[in-house]
Design an enzyme around this catalytic site. Structure first.
Site, PDB file in Angstrom:
ATOM      1  N   HIS A  58       0.824  -1.212   0.000  1.00 39.73           N
ATOM      2  CA  HIS A  58       0.000   0.000   0.000  1.00 39.73           C
ATOM      3  C   HIS A  58       0.856   1.259   0.000  1.00 39.73           C
ATOM      4  O   HIS A  58       0.347   2.344   0.265  1.00 39.73           O
ATOM      5  CB  HIS A  58      -0.911   0.015   1.233  1.00 39.73           C
ATOM      6  CG  HIS A  58      -1.783  -1.188   1.367  1.00 39.73           C
ATOM      7  ND1 HIS A  58      -2.636  -1.587   0.363  1.00 39.73           N
ATOM      8  CD2 HIS A  58      -1.922  -2.084   2.380  1.00 39.73           C
ATOM      9  CE1 HIS A  58      -3.284  -2.678   0.765  1.00 39.73           C
ATOM     10  NE2 HIS A  58      -2.860  -3.007   1.973  1.00 39.73           N
ATOM     11  N   HIS A 220      -7.039  -4.461  -1.143  1.00 32.17           N
ATOM     12  CA  HIS A 220      -6.343  -5.754  -1.143  1.00 32.17           C
ATOM     13  C   HIS A 220      -6.708  -6.575  -2.370  1.00 32.17           C
ATOM     14  O   HIS A 220      -6.616  -7.800  -2.358  1.00 32.17           O
ATOM     15  CB  HIS A 220      -6.666  -6.535   0.134  1.00 32.17           C
ATOM     16  CG  HIS A 220      -6.190  -5.869   1.379  1.00 32.17           C
ATOM     17  ND1 HIS A 220      -7.034  -5.187   2.219  1.00 32.17           N
ATOM     18  CD2 HIS A 220      -4.947  -5.755   1.902  1.00 32.17           C
ATOM     19  CE1 HIS A 220      -6.331  -4.690   3.221  1.00 32.17           C
ATOM     20  NE2 HIS A 220      -5.064  -5.019   3.049  1.00 32.17           N
TER      21      HIS A 220
END
Length: 332
Positions: A58, A220
């Site tokens: 991320h 995700h």
């Protein structure tokens, strides 16, 4: 090993990335290897410490938001996997100064479990508070069978605003209350043209035709609320804003702190155009913007997509947002 990424072995990604991060920012960050965490360089000064973290993939979240005005430490896991409770405990012990520690946790099962266990392990030695970030409108009401709204780019606003309050010397209880109010004022919704491909895999996490988009994606690699025909960015931004307003945390007549977030493979030109369209869409709905931020801040590896976060602005939020910040990813 065959891969579509510039990596060595997938299981070594987090460790090798931390070693590279240390080389890039030797005077700003200290990257601890075992257990893995990132902290500010230099001796911690007395104040409430802010610690966050989550799976790798991320970036720049969270490690590159470590620095003056934001986090004191960040705890990375493997790609899209929570860090361990022992990592979190070690990071807190490295940066706490007796004023207490705020744990900023995105609402995912693994993160919630391991940060909560870490807080229990610290009982009696460090006072902690937990702020849970749950800004993702796509999973409001547990739409995906999970624990409700996921934590996405709203976490940037929480870390920035709470980080400023900590620098000003506010108490742990006060900063925790502030963080929860920022969360309660925040909503995010994302869209993707192409899913990301996790390291070690040869195919994206889901498939889209050239004329399709996925609406309401997660960070995700989760699919969204539905697959739709592709449309110009102005049309997509209109729908994102319309749903964000309908989500109940922002209303016509409000002012907002607005974040246009690239999800990994979205070019700066695209984000600039999306920002233009966002301001138009807000203006048409009677919503002003107090502050704008655009960039790839909370990514999903190489997903070609973007998300919009709206935080209902208060004078307090904007005042703290304006405070200086100096991190590898965010500086003013």
């Amino acid at each position: 090993m065959t891969t579509r990424h510039f990596i060595n072995e997938p299981e070594n990604i987090t460790r090798e990335a931390l070693e590279g991060l240390q080389l890039l920012y030797p005077g700003t960050l200290v990257c601890h290897r075992d257990p893995a965490y990132v902290m500010r360089a230099g001796r911690p000064r007395p104040k409430v410490a802010l610690v966050s973290g989550g799976g790798a993939g991320h970036e720049p979240l969270h490690a590159r938001f470590v620095g003056a005005g934001m986090l004191d430490a960040a705890v990375p896991g493997a790609v899209f996997s929570s860090p361990t409770a022992l990592q979190v405990r070690a990071a807190v012990e490295a940066v706490e100064t007796g004023q207490g520690t705020l744990l900023i946790v995105k609402n995912y099962t693994g993160d919630m479990l391991n940060f909560s266990i870490a807080a229990e392990l610290l009982t009696g030695s460090v006072t902690t508070e937990i702020v849970v970030v749950d800004d993702d409108l796509a999973t409001a009401g547990g739409a995906d069978g999970g624990p409700g709204r996921r934590g996405t780019a709203g976490v940037v606003a929480v870390e920035k605003i709470c980080g400023a309050a900590a620098e000003r010397g506010r108490s742990l209880a006060d900063i925790a209350d502030l963080g929860r109010r920022v969360v309660a004022a925040s909503s995010t919704l994302g869209v993707a043209l192409r899913a990301g491909t996790p390291p070690g895999h040869l195919r994206p996490s889901f498939d889209l035709a050239a004329d399709e988009i996925e609406f309401g994606v997660g960070i995700h690699g989760e699919r969204g609320r539905g697959t739709r025909p592709a449309a110009p960015v102005g049309v997509l931004v209109d729908e994102l804003v319309e749903q964000l307003i309908g989500g109940g945390r922002v209303d016509p007549g409000d002012e907002v702190i607005a974040i246009v977030n690239g999800l990994g493979a979205t070019h700066e030109l695209e984000l600039a155009i999306a920002t233009r369209e966002l301001v138009r869409a807000l203006d048409e709905r009677g919503i002003g913007y107090a502050r704008l931020l655009a960039g790839s801040l909370v990514t999903s590896f190489d997903m070609h997509g973007l998300s919009i976060t709206l935080v209902r602005a208060t004078d307090e939020f904007v005042d703290l947002w304006n405070d200086p910040v100096s991190t590898p990813a965010l500086t003013w």
